[in-house]
Design an enzyme around this catalytic site. Structure first.
Site, PDB file in Angstrom:
ATOM      1  N   GLY A  54       2.259  -4.986  -7.194  1.00  0.00           N
ATOM      2  CA  GLY A  54       2.350  -5.590  -5.865  1.00  0.00           C
ATOM      3  C   GLY A  54       2.102  -7.083  -5.844  1.00  0.00           C
ATOM      4  O   GLY A  54       2.190  -7.714  -4.797  1.00  0.00           O
ATOM      5  N   GLY A  66       5.967  -8.661  -6.286  1.00  0.00           N
ATOM      6  CA  GLY A  66       7.004  -8.159  -5.401  1.00  0.00           C
ATOM      7  C   GLY A  66       6.608  -6.807  -4.850  1.00  0.00           C
ATOM      8  O   GLY A  66       5.673  -6.174  -5.351  1.00  0.00           O
ATOM      9  N   THR A 122      -4.237   5.248  -4.025  1.00  0.00           N
ATOM     10  CA  THR A 122      -5.036   5.988  -5.003  1.00  0.00           C
ATOM     11  C   THR A 122      -5.529   5.113  -6.155  1.00  0.00           C
ATOM     12  O   THR A 122      -6.059   5.630  -7.137  1.00  0.00           O
ATOM     13  CB  THR A 122      -4.224   7.159  -5.601  1.00  0.00           C
ATOM     14  N   SER A 123      -5.358   3.799  -6.051  1.00  0.00           N
ATOM     15  CA  SER A 123      -5.813   2.936  -7.142  1.00  0.00           C
ATOM     16  C   SER A 123      -7.303   3.139  -7.435  1.00  0.00           C
ATOM     17  O   SER A 123      -8.113   3.226  -6.530  1.00  0.00           O
ATOM     18  CB  SER A 123      -5.583   1.461  -6.785  1.00  0.00           C
ATOM     19  N   ARG A 137     -14.889  15.678  -5.856  1.00  0.00           N
ATOM     20  CA  ARG A 137     -15.627  14.447  -6.139  1.00  0.00           C
ATOM     21  C   ARG A 137     -16.619  14.117  -5.030  1.00  0.00           C
ATOM     22  O   ARG A 137     -17.731  13.667  -5.307  1.00  0.00           O
ATOM     23  CB  ARG A 137     -14.635  13.297  -6.326  1.00  0.00           C
ATOM     24  N   ILE A 169       7.999  -3.149  -4.298  1.00  0.00           N
ATOM     25  CA  ILE A 169       9.088  -2.285  -4.747  1.00  0.00           C
ATOM     26  C   ILE A 169       9.533  -1.405  -3.578  1.00  0.00           C
ATOM     27  O   ILE A 169       8.767  -0.590  -3.077  1.00  0.00           O
ATOM     28  CB  ILE A 169       8.634  -1.446  -5.957  1.00  0.00           C
ATOM     29  N   TYR A 204      -9.085   9.414 -22.482  1.00  0.00           N
ATOM     30  CA  TYR A 204      -9.467   9.403 -21.071  1.00  0.00           C
ATOM     31  C   TYR A 204     -10.904   9.906 -20.974  1.00  0.00           C
ATOM     32  O   TYR A 204     -11.196  11.024 -21.372  1.00  0.00           O
ATOM     33  CB  TYR A 204      -8.520  10.315 -20.289  1.00  0.00           C
ATOM     34  N   PHE A 249       0.849  -1.196   0.000  1.00  0.00           N
ATOM     35  CA  PHE A 249       0.000   0.000   0.000  1.00  0.00           C
ATOM     36  C   PHE A 249       0.878   1.237   0.000  1.00  0.00           C
ATOM     37  O   PHE A 249       1.717   1.416   0.873  1.00  0.00           O
ATOM     38  CB  PHE A 249      -0.869  -0.033   1.259  1.00  0.00           C
ATOM     39  N   GLY A 250       0.720   2.060  -1.036  1.00  0.00           N
ATOM     40  CA  GLY A 250       1.471   3.316  -1.095  1.00  0.00           C
ATOM     41  C   GLY A 250       0.536   4.479  -0.783  1.00  0.00           C
ATOM     42  O   GLY A 250       0.166   4.711   0.350  1.00  0.00           O
TER      43      GLY A 250
END
EC number: 2.5.1.26
Lengths: 557, 557
Positions: free
Chosen positions: A267, A270, A138-139, A404, A272, A465, A134-135
């Protein structure tokens, strides 16, 4: 015109404390008229009312984790677990707002460095515990959902403490950054050395370096700086079978480029922990401006011309007429009227805004590059709106997501999806996806707003997009979007059956996660699925890494 | 100065019929003085005297192949098999010249199209026959050696008939070419549509599109056009488990970029039958010129400055003082004297030649880019030799390899090796490799000539390409080079023990083949080896594809 469009709408920034941003009264009136809004706002259920089950983490695992990381870095309280429960897709947000159906981890651990990350993985492999790296969280494709994958428990491996700038090589223009470093911190630390990464996706304020790498991120300035994977010189990753270090040179012919397998692993291949990145001298001069072109076809042709004559601005962003209109209206009623009058006077029938931004080390370089871009644009008869509009776009380019929540409060179905393809099929693909979204999102006879922009142009093609604003199907809000996503993605991947080349890619910048898995085989073929599965088994034999994402189809029990 | 240096020396072009090229009398005298030459030439053993065993291909396989491809496309005569026996490394050439130790395939098959390639693989998988994919046969690392890998027989799959331009998309600037197409044919066919690939490695005259892709080729104009893998939009490959098609867009975030696994697979992960490539409008204007800088450090710093200010010429090639000297002498005694006099007059103590070449769509673009390069170079005090020397370099850039046979005839050990690293370590790495080569190649007190150039510069680093000319160890000619290769490669990969980042890469443009395998684990780590092995097993479960190359360590029985 202030903040323009899709970045109005992506993600709920509230969890980071930035808070929701209101929309102007004019924008709300205009939206009510176009797509309908709930009369009374329906705010999210407070976190205390969200249905969260007790932690299922076995006591022995918890004790070992505490012994390894210290008590303060193994979090099991409900609020802490909820704070890392999933990402920012419409589904994620709607489930969290509704208070049920949220997949919550059994614990959150915060290792201090790459060595501790490695030991956490080995510990979890030994106990068969699932691990979700988990960074920034924001996925928008379910990439950080706390799925168990059949394991007894799932922990979130929060990389927040891996936030060091490990080294800067000012001769080679290479910096090594830890995976958990937030993008704004990376820019600030590099700026002290005179460098920049130049990677500015809309998730910039929260996203991390490791997350950029793991998802092959593309930023708003990717025309100038390239996609994130193109900046990666080396990768250090922890895996259940041991540490992995890759990258000894800018380029190599020593077999397949395995960096490009580590990068994009989401993820699941591995964690990172460090990335060696190409950095550039921080630009001293910049100029942003906006022009308007008449119609999508003219706009797309103009951007193609820039890309193929290698005169793209570092930021090159073309909005279609719908997105341009929404941008005008969201900037305020008076501005919208003034712009419409101006453009009618210049005989613009279908205004499409093109934002251009150049950044350079010297005034001379800036002027030369800007001249080249504007010279190449001339035959497309642009109406120049000038630097103020462009600078306003830049100033607001990360602020949009905060709006949002306001839209969600008012019963709007707001979401995005994206693809890329070659120029020859770009407009056809746009029409097909647009038609799928318009058809599936209509509720009670109210036509949704479907906007589109090109933000990443290459010599051979470009991204598309899409952002939608639709009245919400109150009976089945999640199903409404799922149907739209299904129809749009089918249009993307199946456009030219039997030919791999010439279709749209499943995703140009959002990654696979859980949401795109059903179509992954369409993208990479059955041989590709076999190769990816084999690579996954090699680094993660028991499948503890980010279950249910990218390569495997395990479903949450 | 005519043809300059390393491209004087690479490969034996004789098999293609181009014939050996003589060296000037001055060059021969100069070489005799510097490194010693055999008094009497010792030509290669004629093919009829080369020791070739009978074909071991089982009759049933041969019959099935004939049924599939037709009699004319299954070759079993000795001369035909010898013609595809291995590549162009010094070892390959010396074995072939000596007439023994040549690994010869049991048959050569020539499928007509991707479907036939697929069926050949399935047939060979069924009968457990090894398959060596063969394009131009220009590998210098044993990449096309006919190794059996423990199988009963090995066939060469010659892609010569897959030479079609499948499609050109003039809007997207994408062309689909078949894998067996030779580079000059590709350029000619694309030129008819107004396009170029711009990929000009020294092997250009014989190399194929599929070979470029399978080995991650880099060309002389890669500074301008990028490495070959960067041009790849899509790949179609045959594998024993089925066809594989990849690539739907210029860029994607749909997981790891598997194209970068198919590319660089060296025939061990599939046979590349078609490649979709980014093409560019053929340049209308070009300008090549040469300048001289004083010393390696100044030269490397100049090239770094160009790379990091993005003012590289499309061709940017820096020779060290030794390579520059050889270039002068090979261009003739009078020219060499004149150049030396000129440069002494300009106080050049250690002349290092820098060749610059720009290609552009318009005169204006050419002038602007050339001005930018020369402006950035100014502070390095270049002495300009002008366009004639540059154009002469261009005219001769592919012709050099034909001189190699002449050198081999005269008892010279002539070979190359290469690497790349980041700028900060570039000169140190050059010194270490140079020292290793000088030490190991000395014979009877004669110091070898060790030359080096940078032909590929990136923002973060550059390639180093070494060419040696040494008196041959007549007792153990193969051992002489093997010891040198071992020492040089150890210096490349082990320079900074324990750190993946900052060392040299095992190979920047020659690929792994058989020769680099002993060091592959140093480059990609044990996790990398596991991943690559797993990928190999997924696409080629019984190991019939190009045994002994890239990933497996099977040795010829």
């Amino acid at each position: 015109m202030s903040d323009s469009i899709d970045h109005t709408l992506r993600g709920s920034w509230a969890p980071s404390g930035a808070g929701a941003a209101p929309l102007s009264a004019h924008a709300m009136r205009w939206l009510r008229q176009r797509i309908g809004l709930s009369e009374a706002p329906t705010p999210a259920v407070p976190p205390s009312l969200i249905d969260v089950s007790e932690t299922a983490l076995p006591q022995v695992v918890s004790s070992e984790l505490v012994a390894l990381l210290g008590e303060n870095h193994v979090l099991t309280e409900t609020g802490q677990r909820l704070g890392r429960a999933g990402g920012l897709s419409y589904g994620d947000l709607m489930r969290r707002r509704g208070g049920n159906g949220v997949a919550v981890p059994d614990a959150v651990v915060l290792p201090a460095d790459p060595e501790q990350v490695q030991r956490v993985l080995e510990l979890c492999a030994r106990h068969d515990i699932a691990v979700v790296p988990f960074g920034g969280g924001t996925s928008v494709v379910g990439g950080v959902s706390s799925l168990r994958g059949g394991k007894v428990a799932v922990i979130v491996l929060d990389l927040a403490r891996l936030n060091r700038l490990v080294s800067v090589d000012p001769v080679s223009h290479v910096a090594v950054l830890q995976g958990g470093m937030r993008a704004p911190d990376a820019e600030a630390l590099l700026a002290a050395h005179g460098f920049t990464l130049g990677h500015f996706p809309q998730s910039f304020e929260r996203a991390t370096i490791g997350g950029f790498a793991a998802t092959r991120s593309a930023g708003q300035a990717s025309a100038g700086h390239g996609r994130f994977e193109g900046m990666v010189e080396g990768v250090r990753a922890a895996t259940p079978v041991g540490e992995w270090r890759l990258g000894t040179a800018p380029a190599s012919a020593a077999g397949p480029d395995l960096r490009q397998l580590a990068v994009g692993g989401e993820g699941a291949l591995g964690v990172i922990t460090e990335v060696a990145l190409r950095v550039r001298p921080a630009p001293v001069h910049s100029r942003y401006e906006a022009v308007v072109l008449d119609g999508w076809q003219v706009g797309a042709e103009a951007v193609r011309t820039l890309a193929q004559s290698r005169t793209l601005a570092d930021v090159t962003r073309l909005s279609d007429a719908d997105e341009t209109e929404v941008g005008f209206e969201f900037s305020g009623g008076m501005k919208a009227r003034a712009l419409r009058t101006l453009l009618r006077g210049r005989r613009m029938h279908e205004p499409c805004m093109l934002v251009l931004g150049w950044e350079a080390a010297s005034r001379r370089e800036l002027d030369e590059r800007r001249d080249a871009t504007l010279r190449a644009l001339r035959r497309f008869r642009p109406v120049r709106l000038g630097g103020k509009v462009g600078e306003s776009w830049r100033a607001n380019r990360f602020s949009g997501p905060r709006q949002r929540d306001t839209l969600l409060d008012h019963g709007v179905c707001v979401e995005t999806l994206e693809t890329a393809t070659h120029w020859a099929g770009l407009s056809e693909l746009r029409s097909a996806v647009r038609a799928a979204l318009l058809r599936t999102l209509e509720v009670d006879g109210r036509t949704p707003i479907v906007m589109c922009h090109v933000s990443h142009a290459y010599e051979t093609g470009a991204s598309l997009y899409f952002t939608v604003l639709a009245g919400r199907d109150q009976q089945d809000p999640l199903g409404q979007w799922q149907r739209a996503k299904q129809a749009a993605t089918d249009a993307i991947v199946e456009r030219t059956p039997g030919r791999a080349m010439g279709r749209g890619t499943l995703t140009h910048q959002h990654a696979v996660g859980t949401d795109h898995q059903p179509w992954l085989a369409d993208e990479i073929g059955s041989v590709g699925v076999q190769v990816l599965t084999a690579a996954k088994k090699a680094v993660d034999p028991t499948g503890i890494l980010n279950p249910g994402k990218l390569v495997d189809r395990w479903q949450e029990e």
